[in-house]
Write a protein that holds these residues in place. Structure first.
Motif, PDB file in Angstrom:
ATOM      1  N   LEU A   5       0.484  -0.979   0.102  1.00 34.42           N
ATOM      2  CA  LEU A   5       0.095  -0.031   0.216  1.00 34.42           C
ATOM      3  C   LEU A   5       0.343   0.850   0.030  1.00 34.42           C
ATOM      4  O   LEU A   5       0.677   2.082  -0.123  1.00 34.42           O
ATOM      5  N   ILE A   6       2.028   1.680   0.539  1.00 38.85           N
ATOM      6  CA  ILE A   6       2.878   2.253   0.995  1.00 38.85           C
ATOM      7  C   ILE A   6       3.610   2.626  -0.875  1.00 38.85           C
ATOM      8  O   ILE A   6       4.181   3.479  -1.175  1.00 38.85           O
ATOM      9  N   VAL A   7       4.297   1.067  -1.264  1.00 37.89           N
ATOM     10  CA  VAL A   7       4.217   1.041  -2.893  1.00 37.89           C
ATOM     11  C   VAL A   7       3.583   1.965  -3.633  1.00 37.89           C
ATOM     12  O   VAL A   7       3.406   3.150  -4.272  1.00 37.89           O
ATOM     13  N   LEU A  66       4.828  14.055   0.317  1.00 37.30           N
ATOM     14  CA  LEU A  66       3.049  13.613   0.494  1.00 37.30           C
ATOM     15  C   LEU A  66       2.919  12.198   1.135  1.00 37.30           C
ATOM     16  O   LEU A  66       2.279  11.909   1.673  1.00 37.30           O
ATOM     17  N   THR A  67       3.527  11.212   0.415  1.00 33.51           N
ATOM     18  CA  THR A  67       3.790  10.128   0.755  1.00 33.51           C
ATOM     19  C   THR A  67       3.768   9.840   2.166  1.00 33.51           C
ATOM     20  O   THR A  67       3.020   9.238   2.620  1.00 33.51           O
ATOM     21  N   THR A  68       4.501   9.964   2.470  1.00 32.08           N
ATOM     22  CA  THR A  68       4.709  10.174   4.067  1.00 32.08           C
ATOM     23  C   THR A  68       3.668  10.676   5.076  1.00 32.08           C
ATOM     24  O   THR A  68       3.064  10.416   6.269  1.00 32.08           O
ATOM     25  N   LEU A  69       3.430  12.081   4.750  1.00 33.83           N
ATOM     26  CA  LEU A  69       1.937  12.477   5.287  1.00 33.83           C
ATOM     27  C   LEU A  69       1.280  12.288   5.190  1.00 33.83           C
ATOM     28  O   LEU A  69       0.255  11.910   6.024  1.00 33.83           O
ATOM     29  N   ILE A  70       0.496  11.668   3.677  1.00 34.67           N
ATOM     30  CA  ILE A  70      -0.691  10.840   3.689  1.00 34.67           C
ATOM     31  C   ILE A  70      -0.346   9.354   4.185  1.00 34.67           C
ATOM     32  O   ILE A  70      -2.064   9.164   5.307  1.00 34.67           O
ATOM     33  N   TYR A  71       0.651   8.702   4.675  1.00 29.70           N
ATOM     34  CA  TYR A  71       0.179   7.794   5.382  1.00 29.70           C
ATOM     35  C   TYR A  71       0.148   7.781   7.056  1.00 29.70           C
ATOM     36  O   TYR A  71      -0.555   6.942   8.133  1.00 29.70           O
ATOM     37  N   ASN A  72       1.118   8.841   7.504  1.00 25.28           N
ATOM     38  CA  ASN A  72       1.243   9.092   8.993  1.00 25.28           C
ATOM     39  C   ASN A  72      -0.290   9.330   9.008  1.00 25.28           C
ATOM     40  O   ASN A  72      -0.646   9.219  10.010  1.00 25.28           O
TER      41      ASN A  72
END
Length: 166
Positions: free
Chosen positions: A41-43, A63-69
């Motif tokens: 899902l992260i990839v 943005l990936t880090t922000l959205i995941y967190n």
């Protein structure tokens, strides 16, 4: 009956209800493939963010880090109860994080779910070339997510969010 005795009795009965059957709402995190699904899902999220026109690599990692967190914080630490009606209210006042492994701290699943945001933070920091603004955003999102996972925050409600209604 005093208020203290009433609260104790309620907590005791709720604890008995919680341990009387398997919690299908939180048992999936221990299932085979759940950890790999999280990575996939992260990839996938990184890929979707990266294909947005005009998106730089640095911004896509941030943005990936922000959205995941944000997503994992809401999923694990904000939403309470279970989406099914098979528990007779045994889990109504606790979050998914508090339900995982029956609330036992430092299990393999909890360690994994704590490590993922840290690794994602390190990756995003590296791929943003240690830019100060990206570092600050990534650090803030990761720290907020990690503070909620601390054992000292177990069933602690800040600012009356998810406060028990007696």
């Amino acid at each position: 009956m005093s208020k203290l005795a009433s609260v104790y009795k309620t907590d005791y009965v709720q604890a008995l209800d919680q341990h009387s059957q398997t919690n299908r709402n939180s048992s999936w995190v221990n299932d085979k493939g759940a950890w790999m699904t999280n990575i996939i899902l992260i990839v996938f999220l990184k890929f979707i963010v990266a294909i947005i026109p005009g998106m730089t690599s640095e911004l896509s990692w941030t943005l990936t880090t922000l959205i995941y967190n944000i997503g994992s914080y809401i999923m694990f630490h904000v939403v309470t109860g279970v989406p099914f009606e098979f528990t007779q209210g045994a889990y109504d006042n606790i979050t998914l994080w508090e339900q995982i492994d029956g609330g036992v701290q430092f299990t393999a699943t909890r360690k994994y779910l704590t490590t993922v945001p840290v690794v994602l933070f390190l990756l995003s920091t590296h791929y943003t070339h240690y830019a100060a603004s990206a570092f600050a955003v990534n650090l803030l999102a990761t720290v907020i997510n990690l503070i909620a996972k601390l054992p000292s925050m177990h069933q602690v409600r800040l600012f009356n969010i998810n406060q028990r209604v007696e």
